[in-house]
Design a protein around this motif. Sequence first.
Motif, mmCIF file in Angstrom:
data_model
loop_
_atom_site.group_PDB
_atom_site.id
_atom_site.type_symbol
_atom_site.label_atom_id
_atom_site.label_comp_id
_atom_site.label_asym_id
_atom_site.label_seq_id
_atom_site.Cartn_x
_atom_site.Cartn_y
_atom_site.Cartn_z
ATOM 1 N N ARG A 191 0.706 -1.385 0.097
ATOM 2 C CA ARG A 191 -0.003 -0.189 -0.014
ATOM 3 C C ARG A 191 0.856 1.253 -0.018
ATOM 4 N NH1 ARG A 191 -4.736 -2.323 4.133
ATOM 5 N NH2 ARG A 191 -5.803 -3.596 2.659
ATOM 6 N N ALA A 192 2.147 0.897 0.694
ATOM 7 C CA ALA A 192 3.032 2.215 0.850
ATOM 8 C C ALA A 192 3.436 2.661 -0.634
ATOM 9 C CB ALA A 192 4.065 2.060 1.523
ATOM 10 N N LEU A 193 3.469 1.622 -1.587
ATOM 11 C CA LEU A 193 4.052 1.812 -2.828
ATOM 12 C C LEU A 193 3.260 2.028 -3.966
ATOM 13 C CD1 LEU A 193 5.834 -1.539 -2.904
ATOM 14 C CD2 LEU A 193 7.064 0.642 -3.274
ATOM 15 N N GLU A 194 1.615 2.318 -3.601
ATOM 16 C CA GLU A 194 0.666 2.575 -4.353
ATOM 17 C C GLU A 194 0.923 4.301 -5.132
ATOM 18 O OE1 GLU A 194 -4.269 2.631 -4.871
ATOM 19 O OE2 GLU A 194 -3.263 2.169 -2.943
ATOM 20 N N GLY A 195 1.118 4.160 -6.125
ATOM 21 C CA GLY A 195 1.261 5.478 -7.020
ATOM 22 C C GLY A 195 2.714 5.580 -7.492
ATOM 23 N N TYR A 196 3.478 4.839 -6.617
ATOM 24 C CA TYR A 196 4.975 4.773 -7.298
ATOM 25 C C TYR A 196 5.174 3.618 -8.110
ATOM 26 C CZ TYR A 196 5.749 8.119 -3.389
ATOM 27 O OH TYR A 196 5.593 9.081 -2.524
ATOM 28 N N VAL A 197 4.500 2.762 -8.139
ATOM 29 C CA VAL A 197 4.793 1.460 -9.202
ATOM 30 C C VAL A 197 3.764 1.459 -10.246
ATOM 31 C CG1 VAL A 197 4.563 -1.179 -9.162
ATOM 32 C CG2 VAL A 197 5.677 0.006 -7.316
ATOM 33 N N ASP A 198 4.012 1.321 -11.466
ATOM 34 C CA ASP A 198 3.053 1.089 -12.495
ATOM 35 C C ASP A 198 2.814 -0.125 -12.899
ATOM 36 O OD1 ASP A 198 3.108 4.162 -13.418
ATOM 37 O OD2 ASP A 198 5.397 3.785 -13.376
ATOM 38 N N ILE A 199 3.787 -1.187 -12.726
ATOM 39 C CA ILE A 199 3.585 -2.476 -13.138
ATOM 40 C C ILE A 199 4.027 -3.505 -12.057
ATOM 41 C CG2 ILE A 199 4.272 -4.422 -14.889
ATOM 42 C CD1 ILE A 199 4.924 -1.824 -16.636
ATOM 43 N N TYR A 200 3.206 -4.241 -11.360
ATOM 44 C CA TYR A 200 3.762 -5.432 -10.732
ATOM 45 C C TYR A 200 3.941 -6.664 -11.634
ATOM 46 C CZ TYR A 200 2.447 -2.719 -6.592
ATOM 47 O OH TYR A 200 2.286 -1.868 -5.703
ATOM 48 N N LEU A 201 5.266 -7.186 -11.425
ATOM 49 C CA LEU A 201 5.566 -8.258 -12.297
ATOM 50 C C LEU A 201 5.889 -9.446 -10.923
ATOM 51 C CD1 LEU A 201 6.581 -9.697 -14.808
ATOM 52 C CD2 LEU A 201 9.023 -8.940 -14.401
ATOM 53 N N ALA A 202 4.722 -10.090 -10.826
ATOM 54 C CA ALA A 202 4.669 -10.922 -9.532
ATOM 55 C C ALA A 202 4.526 -12.410 -9.801
ATOM 56 C CB ALA A 202 3.153 -10.530 -8.857
ATOM 57 N N ASP A 203 5.505 -12.904 -9.069
ATOM 58 C CA ASP A 203 5.568 -14.554 -9.090
ATOM 59 C C ASP A 203 4.424 -15.054 -8.360
ATOM 60 O OD1 ASP A 203 7.833 -14.396 -10.478
ATOM 61 O OD2 ASP A 203 9.301 -14.878 -8.748
ATOM 62 N N ILE A 204 4.160 -16.372 -8.826
ATOM 63 C CA ILE A 204 3.395 -17.285 -8.108
ATOM 64 C C ILE A 204 4.309 -18.579 -8.061
ATOM 65 C CG2 ILE A 204 1.443 -18.829 -7.613
ATOM 66 C CD1 ILE A 204 -0.324 -16.573 -8.639
ATOM 67 N N ARG A 205 4.834 -18.906 -6.775
ATOM 68 C CA ARG A 205 6.222 -19.836 -6.840
ATOM 69 C C ARG A 205 5.423 -21.317 -6.447
ATOM 70 N NH1 ARG A 205 10.948 -17.253 -5.267
ATOM 71 N NH2 ARG A 205 11.216 -15.451 -6.662
ATOM 72 N N TYR A 206 4.549 -21.122 -5.247
ATOM 73 C CA TYR A 206 4.047 -22.520 -4.808
ATOM 74 C C TYR A 206 2.392 -22.207 -4.612
ATOM 75 C CZ TYR A 206 8.983 -22.644 -3.665
ATOM 76 O OH TYR A 206 10.047 -22.456 -3.578
ATOM 77 N N THR A 207 1.670 -23.298 -4.615
ATOM 78 C CA THR A 207 0.067 -22.909 -4.110
ATOM 79 C C THR A 207 0.055 -24.000 -2.815
ATOM 80 O OG1 THR A 207 -0.711 -24.550 -5.824
ATOM 81 C CG2 THR A 207 -0.753 -22.264 -6.270
ATOM 82 N N ASP A 208 0.989 -24.275 -2.322
ATOM 83 C CA ASP A 208 1.055 -25.352 -0.949
ATOM 84 C C ASP A 208 2.066 -24.775 -0.133
ATOM 85 O OD1 ASP A 208 1.291 -27.400 0.979
ATOM 86 O OD2 ASP A 208 0.676 -28.944 -0.426
ATOM 87 N N ASP A 209 1.621 -24.087 1.092
ATOM 88 C CA ASP A 209 2.662 -23.692 2.046
ATOM 89 C C ASP A 209 3.783 -24.437 2.339
ATOM 90 O OD1 ASP A 209 1.140 -21.258 2.285
ATOM 91 O OD2 ASP A 209 0.106 -21.829 3.847
ATOM 92 N N ARG A 210 3.332 -26.037 2.438
ATOM 93 C CA ARG A 210 4.420 -26.833 2.702
ATOM 94 C C ARG A 210 5.616 -26.667 1.800
ATOM 95 N NH1 ARG A 210 1.990 -32.529 1.982
ATOM 96 N NH2 ARG A 210 1.185 -31.348 0.088
ATOM 97 N N PHE A 211 5.358 -26.669 0.596
ATOM 98 C CA PHE A 211 6.481 -26.383 -0.322
ATOM 99 C C PHE A 211 7.030 -25.059 -0.326
ATOM 100 C CE2 PHE A 211 4.036 -29.422 -3.110
ATOM 101 C CZ PHE A 211 5.060 -30.742 -2.873
ATOM 102 N N GLY A 212 6.562 -24.093 0.120
ATOM 103 C CA GLY A 212 7.286 -22.700 0.607
ATOM 104 C C GLY A 212 8.198 -23.046 1.557
ATOM 105 N N GLN A 213 7.808 -23.740 2.553
ATOM 106 C CA GLN A 213 8.683 -23.985 3.808
ATOM 107 C C GLN A 213 10.028 -24.739 3.232
ATOM 108 O OE1 GLN A 213 8.750 -23.009 7.259
ATOM 109 N NE2 GLN A 213 10.687 -23.750 6.885
ATOM 110 N N ILE A 214 9.471 -25.792 2.715
ATOM 111 C CA ILE A 214 10.844 -26.741 2.114
ATOM 112 C C ILE A 214 11.714 -25.977 1.353
ATOM 113 C CG2 ILE A 214 11.356 -28.954 0.900
ATOM 114 C CD1 ILE A 214 8.510 -29.911 1.686
ATOM 115 N N TYR A 215 11.332 -25.239 0.098
ATOM 116 C CA TYR A 215 12.100 -24.802 -0.839
ATOM 117 C C TYR A 215 12.465 -23.035 -0.879
ATOM 118 C CZ TYR A 215 11.189 -29.535 -2.869
ATOM 119 O OH TYR A 215 11.119 -30.807 -2.886
ATOM 120 N N SER A 216 11.786 -22.479 0.142
ATOM 121 C CA SER A 216 12.092 -21.242 0.440
ATOM 122 C C SER A 216 12.071 -20.736 1.469
ATOM 123 C CB SER A 216 10.963 -20.169 -0.495
ATOM 124 O OG SER A 216 10.888 -20.483 -1.855
ATOM 125 N N LYS A 217 12.183 -21.649 2.730
ATOM 126 C CA LYS A 217 12.105 -21.474 3.931
ATOM 127 C C LYS A 217 11.145 -20.365 4.462
ATOM 128 C CE LYS A 217 15.650 -24.309 3.235
ATOM 129 N NZ LYS A 217 15.373 -25.478 3.557
#
Length: 295
Positions: free
Chosen positions: A145-171
Amino acid sequence: MGLDVLRECTLCPRMCRVDRTKQVGVCTVGYLPKLSNIVLHKGEEPPISGETGAAAVFFTGCQMKCIYCQNMGFSQRGVGFEITLEELACAFLKSQQAGAKTLDLVTPTPHVPWIIQALEIARERGFSLPVVYNTSSYERIETLRALEGYVDIYLADIRYTDDRFGQIYSKVPDYWTVAQEAVKEMYRQVGPFDEERMKGLIIRILVLPNNVSGHERALEFIAELDNRIPVALMSQYIPHFGARNDPLIGRKITKEEYESALDKLIELGLDGWMQLDEKERLTTLPIDWRTPCGV
């Protein structure tokens, strides 16, 4: 957002509350902004790179600890140069002078207060490039929200759709829980990407072996949010570093795995870009960002 947040840092969902004027946070970043490099990069999505390339600003540090990260040196091992606010604003201006199509802020989260102030200074001096926030989507709503008005394009990853894999592979313990709300906030701010306006949300999915990325669920989430959001479906995963001997992600993806993800994208009526191995070989050109602007 003021710099005082860095005295008890809560910029990212880790909420480590470290006083970064005295020590580094979980992100490995201290008080001052820290950059590894800035280059003209022609390998981002076509509207972001254009003919001349995006000015990819590689910030040091990251709130994620992906075991396969190809940017390990600066994202997790602290490689980079500490600079002042004035030097950061100057670097943004020099990116524009180099002919960049966009300003592509890579792993920017630990530096958000500095980025906002540097953009304000640079804009007063004629900076006008579209600003790209290149993110893992592991973000706090308050920081976005602090970035609103400063960012034009959000280039956003979706890495995983399971929290377990987020813990295992991205800590991180709650990646998918956090990322869904973060993506919704980015979408609220800018809507789906529109090239004519050079504004909006683009989502990237790096297809991982054995469906660790949960890409089908990710594509369904995007389609439910807005099927006009363009998707960059990436096939160039390489098992770097800690992933090399992993039983699930210790190999490249197969043609069948990628085609299955592509079929799902088409089935849901989504559009975007395929990114193949050739992306890794596209040209980058240096920007002379460490000399004074003379402005």
